[in-house]
Design a protein around this motif. Sequence first.
Motif, PDB file in Angstrom:
ATOM      1  N   VAL A 104       0.844  -1.199   0.000  1.00 24.50           N
ATOM      2  CA  VAL A 104       0.000   0.000   0.000  1.00 24.50           C
ATOM      3  C   VAL A 104       0.879   1.248   0.000  1.00 24.50           C
ATOM      4  N   GLY A 105       1.978   1.214   0.747  1.00 22.00           N
ATOM      5  CA  GLY A 105       2.900   2.348   0.768  1.00 22.00           C
ATOM      6  C   GLY A 105       3.472   2.636  -0.610  1.00 22.00           C
ATOM      7  N   VAL A 106       3.889   1.589  -1.313  1.00 19.42           N
ATOM      8  CA  VAL A 106       4.431   1.766  -2.667  1.00 19.42           C
ATOM      9  C   VAL A 106       3.351   2.318  -3.593  1.00 19.42           C
ATOM     10  N   ALA A 138       4.269  11.361   4.391  1.00 22.22           N
ATOM     11  CA  ALA A 138       5.000  10.095   4.286  1.00 22.22           C
ATOM     12  C   ALA A 138       4.084   8.924   4.642  1.00 22.22           C
ATOM     13  N   PHE A 139       4.422   7.766   4.096  1.00 21.51           N
ATOM     14  CA  PHE A 139       3.780   6.518   4.495  1.00 21.51           C
ATOM     15  C   PHE A 139       4.785   5.804   5.390  1.00 21.51           C
ATOM     16  N   VAL A 140       4.448   5.649   6.655  1.00 23.90           N
ATOM     17  CA  VAL A 140       5.399   5.178   7.659  1.00 23.90           C
ATOM     18  C   VAL A 140       4.947   3.827   8.201  1.00 23.90           C
ATOM     19  N   ARG A 161       0.579   8.819   6.770  1.00 18.75           N
ATOM     20  CA  ARG A 161      -0.142   7.639   7.234  1.00 18.75           C
ATOM     21  C   ARG A 161       0.842   6.772   7.999  1.00 18.75           C
ATOM     22  N   MET A 162       0.349   6.144   9.045  1.00 17.92           N
ATOM     23  CA  MET A 162       1.187   5.250   9.847  1.00 17.92           C
ATOM     24  C   MET A 162       0.548   3.870   9.925  1.00 17.92           C
ATOM     25  N   VAL A 163       1.384   2.853   9.787  1.00 12.74           N
ATOM     26  CA  VAL A 163       0.944   1.477   9.951  1.00 12.74           C
ATOM     27  C   VAL A 163       1.854   0.817  10.975  1.00 12.74           C
ATOM     28  N   ILE A 164       1.256   0.198  11.976  1.00 16.83           N
ATOM     29  CA  ILE A 164       2.015  -0.464  13.032  1.00 16.83           C
ATOM     30  C   ILE A 164       1.655  -1.938  13.015  1.00 16.83           C
ATOM     31  N   THR A 165       2.637  -2.812  12.781  1.00 15.98           N
ATOM     32  CA  THR A 165       2.370  -4.243  12.695  1.00 15.98           C
ATOM     33  C   THR A 165       3.133  -4.990  13.783  1.00 15.98           C
ATOM     34  N   GLY A 166       2.546  -6.067  14.267  1.00 15.90           N
ATOM     35  CA  GLY A 166       3.230  -6.836  15.298  1.00 15.90           C
ATOM     36  C   GLY A 166       2.503  -8.124  15.649  1.00 15.90           C
TER      37      GLY A 166
END
Length: 323
Positions: A152-154, A234-236, A261-266
């Motif tokens: 999605v960032g790309v 930025a897409f972070v 936009r921020m995406v946090i994965t874990g």
Amino acid sequence: MSTGLLTEAILEFPDNRLLIDLCGEFDRNLTDIEARTGVQILRRGNQLAVHGPEDAVSGAREVLEALYDRLENGRAVERGDIDREFRLQDHEAPDEQLEMFTGGKVEIKTRKKLIEPRTDAQKAYVRSLFENEMAFGIGPAGTGKTYLAVAVGVNMLITGAVDKIILCRPAVEAGERLGFLPGTQEEKVDPYMQPLLDALNDFLPGKQQAKMREEKTIEIAPLAFMRGRTLSNAFVVLDEAQNATTMQMKMFLTRLGEGSRMVITGDRTQTDLPRGVPSGLADAERLLSHVPGISFNYFTAKDVVRHPLVAAIIEAYEGDTQA
């Protein structure tokens, strides 16, 4: 196990060249569908005869027709596409919230390939990445949390929605610290960031990616390097967020700038922090779950899209009563 009366369905495909691609090398695709459904598929000229229990034949027919439609639209059929159609064939009712995507389908265009989520959870996750300025993806390994976020960032970068991509991870490893590794800062960082680099390699040509990294259009850095910055337009992506401390997580989340936009994965089960140090991901989940504009998306072993054994391994560990 399939139930119902035995039946036969005859499917006719007008383009014999596309039918060959549908069947796959040595009829591998047909063999996969037979194994998944318990039907028998016989090729007769430009027709496929599907024999078996009524409900299984119906399911196999849906998958075959969907895959042929894919070929007619100029796309290849790979084994992962077969898996996706089986996962989604029972969930094809139009979703009003997905109207932003062509034909109700969720597709992510990148420079090298078109990415299509394979499960309902992945579809909902991708939708939330486009719709929310901050999104969390939480679940076990192999569910596509990081891969889809980078895709999605790309997409947002090449369409001009953002000016840069910033990918980071906590540099948490057993027995080795970032500063003790030889080489330049980038050479020290790369071993920690390899999963993010692997995803980028799937979406951008090598030369273009190298140029973007040189120009800082794409940045890859440890979480600690985010301190003091304001990340605008930025897409972070913060990967392996379960290894961020509470203070690191607060620091990262408050870097959000205008147009970003921020995406946090874990994965809550894979924390590598020292004993007694709470995970910032768990705290963020507890504190922010009701904040408007922040979405939380959850995955289970059913969403694993790696080797089928990965899902079985995850389920075995989750069901271990001695853990």
